[in-house]
Enzyme design. Structure first.
Site, PDB file in Angstrom:
ATOM      1  CG  PHE A   1      -1.879  -1.168   1.228  1.00 51.12           C
ATOM      2  CD1 PHE A   1      -3.026  -1.164   0.444  1.00 51.12           C
ATOM      3  CD2 PHE A   1      -1.597  -2.297   1.981  1.00 51.12           C
ATOM      4  CE1 PHE A   1      -3.883  -2.261   0.424  1.00 51.12           C
ATOM      5  CE2 PHE A   1      -2.450  -3.393   1.966  1.00 51.12           C
ATOM      6  CZ  PHE A   1      -3.593  -3.378   1.188  1.00 51.12           C
TER       7      PHE A   1
ATOM      8  CB  CYS B   1      -1.316   2.028  -8.383  1.00 46.54           C
ATOM      9  SG  CYS B   1       0.300   1.337  -7.984  1.00 46.54           S
TER      10      CYS B   1
HETATM   11  N1  NAD Z   1       4.487   1.815  -7.705  1.00 44.00           N
HETATM   12  C1  NAD Z   1       3.628   1.859  -6.699  1.00 44.00           C
HETATM   13  O1  NAD Z   1       3.383   2.909  -6.119  1.00 44.00           O
HETATM   14  C2  NAD Z   1       2.936   0.605  -6.245  1.00 44.00           C
HETATM   15  C3  NAD Z   1       2.277   0.596  -5.000  1.00 44.00           C
HETATM   16  C4  NAD Z   1       1.646  -0.568  -4.580  1.00 44.00           C
HETATM   17  C5  NAD Z   1       1.675  -1.688  -5.391  1.00 44.00           C
HETATM   18  N2  NAD Z   1       2.306  -1.664  -6.590  1.00 44.00           N
HETATM   19  C6  NAD Z   1       2.344  -2.885  -7.395  1.00 44.00           C
HETATM   20  O2  NAD Z   1       3.621  -3.497  -7.200  1.00 44.00           O
HETATM   21  C7  NAD Z   1       4.051  -4.138  -8.406  1.00 44.00           C
HETATM   22  C8  NAD Z   1       5.382  -3.575  -8.847  1.00 44.00           C
HETATM   23  O3  NAD Z   1       5.209  -2.220  -9.163  1.00 44.00           O
HETATM   24  P1  NAD Z   1       6.443  -1.237  -9.404  1.00 44.00           P
HETATM   25  O4  NAD Z   1       5.875   0.128  -9.510  1.00 44.00           O
HETATM   26  O5  NAD Z   1       7.500  -1.518  -8.397  1.00 44.00           O
HETATM   27  O6  NAD Z   1       6.923  -1.746 -10.836  1.00 44.00           O
HETATM   28  P2  NAD Z   1       8.277  -1.385 -11.583  1.00 44.00           P
HETATM   29  O7  NAD Z   1       7.988  -1.478 -13.017  1.00 44.00           O
HETATM   30  O8  NAD Z   1       8.863  -0.132 -11.024  1.00 44.00           O
HETATM   31  O9  NAD Z   1       9.274  -2.561 -11.143  1.00 44.00           O
HETATM   32  C9  NAD Z   1       9.099  -3.894 -11.518  1.00 44.00           C
HETATM   33  C10 NAD Z   1      10.490  -4.526 -11.616  1.00 44.00           C
HETATM   34  O10 NAD Z   1      10.338  -5.925 -11.841  1.00 44.00           O
HETATM   35  C11 NAD Z   1      11.354  -6.343 -12.729  1.00 44.00           C
HETATM   36  N3  NAD Z   1      10.958  -7.625 -13.304  1.00 44.00           N
HETATM   37  C12 NAD Z   1       9.984  -7.885 -14.200  1.00 44.00           C
HETATM   38  N4  NAD Z   1       9.911  -9.196 -14.453  1.00 44.00           N
HETATM   39  C13 NAD Z   1      10.854  -9.784 -13.674  1.00 44.00           C
HETATM   40  C14 NAD Z   1      11.262 -11.137 -13.481  1.00 44.00           C
HETATM   41  N5  NAD Z   1      10.655 -12.135 -14.106  1.00 44.00           N
HETATM   42  N6  NAD Z   1      12.275 -11.374 -12.622  1.00 44.00           N
HETATM   43  C15 NAD Z   1      12.901 -10.368 -11.979  1.00 44.00           C
HETATM   44  N7  NAD Z   1      12.538  -9.075 -12.112  1.00 44.00           N
HETATM   45  C16 NAD Z   1      11.542  -8.791 -12.955  1.00 44.00           C
HETATM   46  C17 NAD Z   1      11.461  -5.195 -13.714  1.00 44.00           C
HETATM   47  O11 NAD Z   1      12.671  -5.226 -14.427  1.00 44.00           O
HETATM   48  C18 NAD Z   1      11.332  -4.003 -12.779  1.00 44.00           C
HETATM   49  O12 NAD Z   1      12.581  -3.573 -12.294  1.00 44.00           O
HETATM   50  C19 NAD Z   1       2.909  -3.929  -9.410  1.00 44.00           C
HETATM   51  O13 NAD Z   1       2.055  -5.020  -9.365  1.00 44.00           O
HETATM   52  C20 NAD Z   1       2.209  -2.695  -8.881  1.00 44.00           C
HETATM   53  O14 NAD Z   1       0.870  -2.630  -9.266  1.00 44.00           O
HETATM   54  C21 NAD Z   1       2.944  -0.547  -7.036  1.00 44.00           C
END
Ligand code: NAD
Length: 429
Positions: free
Chosen positions: A152, A260
């Site tokens: 969150f 998100c």
């Molecule tokens: N950004 C936010 O504020 C937020 C808040 C809560 C939840 N989320 C959720 O968390 C998740 C991640 O979001 P984020 O913003 O950190 O995404 P992001 O795109 O910043 O980071 C994702 C990372 O995962 C890596 N990745 C992808 N496939 C991979 C694999 N098979 N093995 C290893 N690494 C891999 C990518 O290279 C990238 O660095 C999403 O589901 C998002 O909805 C995001």
């Protein structure tokens, strides 16, 4: 506890660093080798206030490691987090390719009992699918548990959100995994809400959908306020004092953006649709949000359409302050629509310009906000950075061609702006 974090983006990196900071031994893995190389050198691939210091402390205390070797990272850890991206697919569903790839990698490496924690935002039923993939592809007889632990945090205040969050949600089906998860988070002293896996997966979507609803609701009230002569900031102030409503998420503006709310709202609509249910309110929330950005474009167009070769200065590119994240930022929509009208654009953002240049290379980027205001016909405020709230309005007034500010974030007082000699147009006032 030995922890592996798969995915070092906004969520995985911040969570990994914070878990190291409360004493765990954390190994962060990513398929992006450039990110891992940067992190190994002590450089952050993202902007998040306070994160660089925490990175340095925990690397030097040897609690935090970075690698591309997922097998070794999984085998050395008791708890494996999946924190990879779940971007929107074309049909609005969450694209789970990254999650399933991570599940395959975990299966290939599984050597003893592990707790696999889904931190990515994923539709109800995903933990079950992850479990099936691992069960089918694991190379040893060992047992494992899949847990849902949605995140969150908010970009811009992510560290505070992790250390002082309102709750930690753990969706779990067995007591062993529950005990390990409670142990993992014990140093944080945050209330832990334990539930079943599917309900935990739904809590994340329901929470984001509810917040998105609040934003679209207040934007609709703002649009009515404009028509009847009320002031949305005063209306929201009065509403927010009611504890049943609460004051947060009542700022009218350009609508929600970011990585998100837009994708999660659409994914929940799809989840409901696949289950045979038409999610009426959430469809309207999405429609209102789309419309809100166009309302801003129309406000700008109304003024610049009468001018020869108009120039517009855009202040703010990030979807919100204190982040370099521009995913689904309202500024991008507004810039695109103004470009289509042939309007010349100058832009400034304290942090997010490098990310924006990659997708919009053909506008003028300025080194400071006053440069972005120089000789423009309209100044448009799209992100409520503190720097903009504190701008020297006298310098701005001397720089612009016309003293017209269209403020999509309501950061100034309309009466004071008029007294300063600006024509000031904002949202719902
Ligand atoms: N950004 C936010 O504020 C937020 C808040 C809560 C939840 N989320 C959720 O968390 C998740 C991640 O979001 P984020 O913003 O950190 O995404 P992001 O795109 O910043 O980071 C994702 C990372 O995962 C890596 N990745 C992808 N496939 C991979 C694999 N098979 N093995 C290893 N690494 C891999 C990518 O290279 C990238 O660095 C999403 O589901 C998002 O909805 C995001």
């Amino acid at each position: 506890m030995n922890v592996c974090m798969i995915g070092t983006g906004y969520v995985g990196l911040v969570t990994g660093i914070c878990l190291a900071h409360i004493g765990h031994n954390v190994t962060c893995v990513d398929i992006d080798t450039h990110k891992i190389e940067m992190l190994k050198k002590g450089e952050l691939p993202i902007f998040e206030p306070g994160l660089e210091d925490l990175l340095k402390v925990n690397v030097s205390d040897k609690r935090l490691h970075f690698t591309n070797d997922i097998k070794q990272a999984v085998q050395n850890s008791q708890v494996i987090f999946i924190a990879v991206g779940t971007p929107p697919a074309k049909d609005g569903n969450a694209n789970l390719t990254n999650v399933f790839e991570a599940a395959h990698d975990i299966a290939a490496a599984l050597n003893e009992y592990k707790v696999i924690v889904n931190k990515s935002t994923v539709p109800v039923g995903t933990a079950e699918k992850v479990s099936e993939i691992i069960q089918k592809n694991k190379k040893s007889e060992t047992d494992f548990s899949v847990v849902s632990n949605p995140e969150f945090l908010k970009e811009g205040s992510a560290i505070k959100d992790i250390f002082e969050g309102d709750r930690i949600v753990i969706g779990v089906e067995d007591q062993n995994a529950q005990a390990i998860m409670e142990q993992l988070y014990k140093p944080l002293s945050i209330p832990v809400y334990v539930t079943d896996v599917k309900s935990a997966e739904m809590i994340k979507y329901a929470s984001n959908a509810f917040l998105a609803t609040k934003i679209s609701f207040i934007n609709e009230i703002a649009n009515v306020c404009e028509k009847v002569g009320a002031d949305i900031t005063k209306v929201a102030g009065g509403m927010g004092l009611d504890k049943r409503i609460g004051a947060s998420f009542l700022n009218a503006g350009l609508g929600y953006g970011g990585s998100c709310f837009p994708k999660d709202a659409k994914a929940l609509v799809e989840t409901a649709k696949q289950a045979g249910y038409h999610f009426k309110i959430l469809n309207a929330v999405i429609e209102v949000n789309d419309k809100q950005k166009q309302i801003m474009v129309d406000k700008i167009s109304k003024y610049v359409s009468k001018l020869n070769n108009p120039v517009v200065g855009i202040l703010g590119l990030a979807f919100k302050p204190n982040t370099d994240d521009i995913r689904e930022a309202p500024s991008l929509y507004i810039i695109q629509k103004l470009k289509e009208q042939g309007i010349k654009l100058k832009a400034y953002d304290p942090i997010a310009m490098e990310n924006t240049k990659i997708i919009i290379p053909d506008i003028t980027y300025c080194s400071n906000l006053y440069d972005a205001c120089r000789d423009v016909d309209v100044v448009v405020i799209t992100t409520e950075w503190e720097e903009f709230k504190n701008m020297d309005l006298d310098i701005v007034k001397d720089s612009v061609k016309t003293p017209l500010i269209i403020d999509g974030r309501n950061i100034f007082d309309p009466i004071q702006m008029n007294q300063k000699g600006f024509k000031y147009i904002s949202i719902g006032r």
